[in-house]
Motif scaffolding. Structure first.
Motif, PDB file in Angstrom:
ATOM      1  N   SER A 155       0.835  -1.201   0.000  1.00  0.00           N
ATOM      2  CA  SER A 155       0.000   0.000   0.000  1.00  0.00           C
ATOM      3  C   SER A 155       0.870   1.252   0.000  1.00  0.00           C
ATOM      4  O   SER A 155       0.574   2.225  -0.702  1.00  0.00           O
ATOM      5  CB  SER A 155      -0.919  -0.006   1.220  1.00  0.00           C
ATOM      6  N   ILE A 156       1.968   1.236   0.777  1.00  0.00           N
ATOM      7  CA  ILE A 156       2.899   2.368   0.798  1.00  0.00           C
ATOM      8  C   ILE A 156       3.518   2.569  -0.584  1.00  0.00           C
ATOM      9  O   ILE A 156       3.591   3.693  -1.107  1.00  0.00           O
ATOM     10  CB  ILE A 156       4.004   2.135   1.852  1.00  0.00           C
ATOM     11  N   ARG A 216       2.426   1.600  -3.552  1.00  0.00           N
ATOM     12  CA  ARG A 216       1.433   2.084  -4.519  1.00  0.00           C
ATOM     13  C   ARG A 216       1.148   3.570  -4.319  1.00  0.00           C
ATOM     14  O   ARG A 216       1.029   4.330  -5.281  1.00  0.00           O
ATOM     15  CB  ARG A 216       0.130   1.298  -4.365  1.00  0.00           C
ATOM     16  N   ARG A 217       0.994   3.986  -3.052  1.00  0.00           N
ATOM     17  CA  ARG A 217       0.669   5.386  -2.778  1.00  0.00           C
ATOM     18  C   ARG A 217       1.784   6.305  -3.284  1.00  0.00           C
ATOM     19  O   ARG A 217       1.507   7.370  -3.857  1.00  0.00           O
ATOM     20  CB  ARG A 217       0.465   5.577  -1.278  1.00  0.00           C
ATOM     21  N   LEU A 218       3.035   5.922  -3.070  1.00  0.00           N
ATOM     22  CA  LEU A 218       4.152   6.739  -3.528  1.00  0.00           C
ATOM     23  C   LEU A 218       4.175   6.844  -5.048  1.00  0.00           C
ATOM     24  O   LEU A 218       4.395   7.921  -5.610  1.00  0.00           O
ATOM     25  CB  LEU A 218       5.481   6.167  -3.021  1.00  0.00           C
ATOM     26  N   LEU A 256       1.578   6.361  -7.150  1.00  0.00           N
ATOM     27  CA  LEU A 256       0.403   7.101  -7.620  1.00  0.00           C
ATOM     28  C   LEU A 256       0.554   8.603  -7.373  1.00  0.00           C
ATOM     29  O   LEU A 256       0.093   9.419  -8.158  1.00  0.00           O
ATOM     30  CB  LEU A 256      -0.853   6.586  -6.917  1.00  0.00           C
ATOM     31  N   THR A 257       1.216   8.970  -6.275  1.00  0.00           N
ATOM     32  CA  THR A 257       1.355  10.382  -5.923  1.00  0.00           C
ATOM     33  C   THR A 257       2.484  11.063  -6.688  1.00  0.00           C
ATOM     34  O   THR A 257       2.330  12.193  -7.167  1.00  0.00           O
ATOM     35  CB  THR A 257       1.604  10.537  -4.413  1.00  0.00           C
ATOM     36  N   GLY A 290       8.250   8.547  -7.219  1.00  0.00           N
ATOM     37  CA  GLY A 290       7.957   7.682  -6.084  1.00  0.00           C
ATOM     38  C   GLY A 290       8.874   6.476  -6.029  1.00  0.00           C
ATOM     39  O   GLY A 290       9.273   6.025  -4.950  1.00  0.00           O
TER      40      GLY A 290
END
Length: 245
Positions: A101-102, A104-106, A108-109, A114
């Motif tokens: 999840s970490i 993916r978030r990096l 995507l952001t 990322g």
């Protein structure tokens, strides 16, 4: 409880005398300090109530304190001690799902930025691993001992089962069962490659680049390529600076 010789034997003997079924026991002991013990017990056949058992345990010479919690109220397997890597070094757990999840978030952001963040964070983590190994093994440890202990540390940390084969200017690295399987993402784990590059670079005073990445199924493979970093003393750096003016 105290960490005196024989204290654990006396504790298990206490459970036996009280007719308590000891299903499992987890212990964290630090040299020269009290030991923490978490025991999973069944009281059905005991002649003591839980309150009386705790009272009797607190009266034992080697027990400093005793508390109890119901198995249906506390998830025993997920509520044990924080990991102690050394007397004063504590680890912490992140599940593979939380880590994914970490990542993916990096991505995507920050997009490809990322991935760079993940890699640099891994390098910083790897350098700390390397410092810890050096403090335990000493600066005169052989390259083989350093690599073997790095591999053991990666496995213990849940990062995968690594193999590092020496080449002329680096290593060929293979990692089975890495943090993020290829079926979960089309990218390789930039954090893990960073950890291994950072740790290896610190241990062998070499600046490594990660090349030829191959990620298929449950195996990550890549090459660490680099050149020996110059170890300059302060006096040498001053002389070089003056000569370049």
């Amino acid at each position: 409880m105290s960490s005196d010789i024989g204290a654990l034997h006396q504790l298990t003997g206490f459970f036996q005398e009280a007719n308590v079924d000891l299903l499992s026991m987890h212990i964290r002991a630090t040299r020269g300090k009290a030991a923490d013990v978490v025991a999973y017990v069944e009281m059905g056949e005991s002649n003591l109530s839980i309150e009386k058992m705790l009272k009797a345990m607190r009266e034992l010479d080697y027990v400093e304190g005793a508390e109890a919690g119901r198995k249906d109220k506390v998830i025993f397997e997920e509520s044990l001690f924080p990991m102690m890597i050394d007397d004063d070094v504590r680890g912490f757990l992140v599940t593979d799902g939380a880590w994914m999840s970490i990542a993916r978030r990096l991505v995507l952001t920050y997009g490809t930025g990322g991935l760079a963040i993940l890699h640099e964070a891994g390098k910083a983590c790897g350098e700390e691993y390397a410092k810890h190994l050096q403090s335990r093994l000493g600066l005169k440890a052989s390259q083989e001992a350093l690599v073997a202990n790095l591999i053991a540390m990666l496995r213990a940390a849940g990062m995968g089962i690594a193999q590092m084969d020496k080449t002329q200017d680096g290593f060929v690295v293979k990692v089975r069962e890495p943090i993020i399987p290829a079926t979960e993402t089309k990218i390789h784990d930039h954090f893990l490659t960073g950890v291994i590059a950072g740790a290896s670079g610190h241990l062998f005073a070499t600046s490594y680049s990660v090349e030829k990445v191959r990620f298929e199924g449950s195996e990550l493979e890549f090459v660490l390529a680099g050149r020996r970093a110059e170890a300059l003393t302060r006096e040498q750096r001053v002389k070089r600076s003056e000569s370049n003016r």
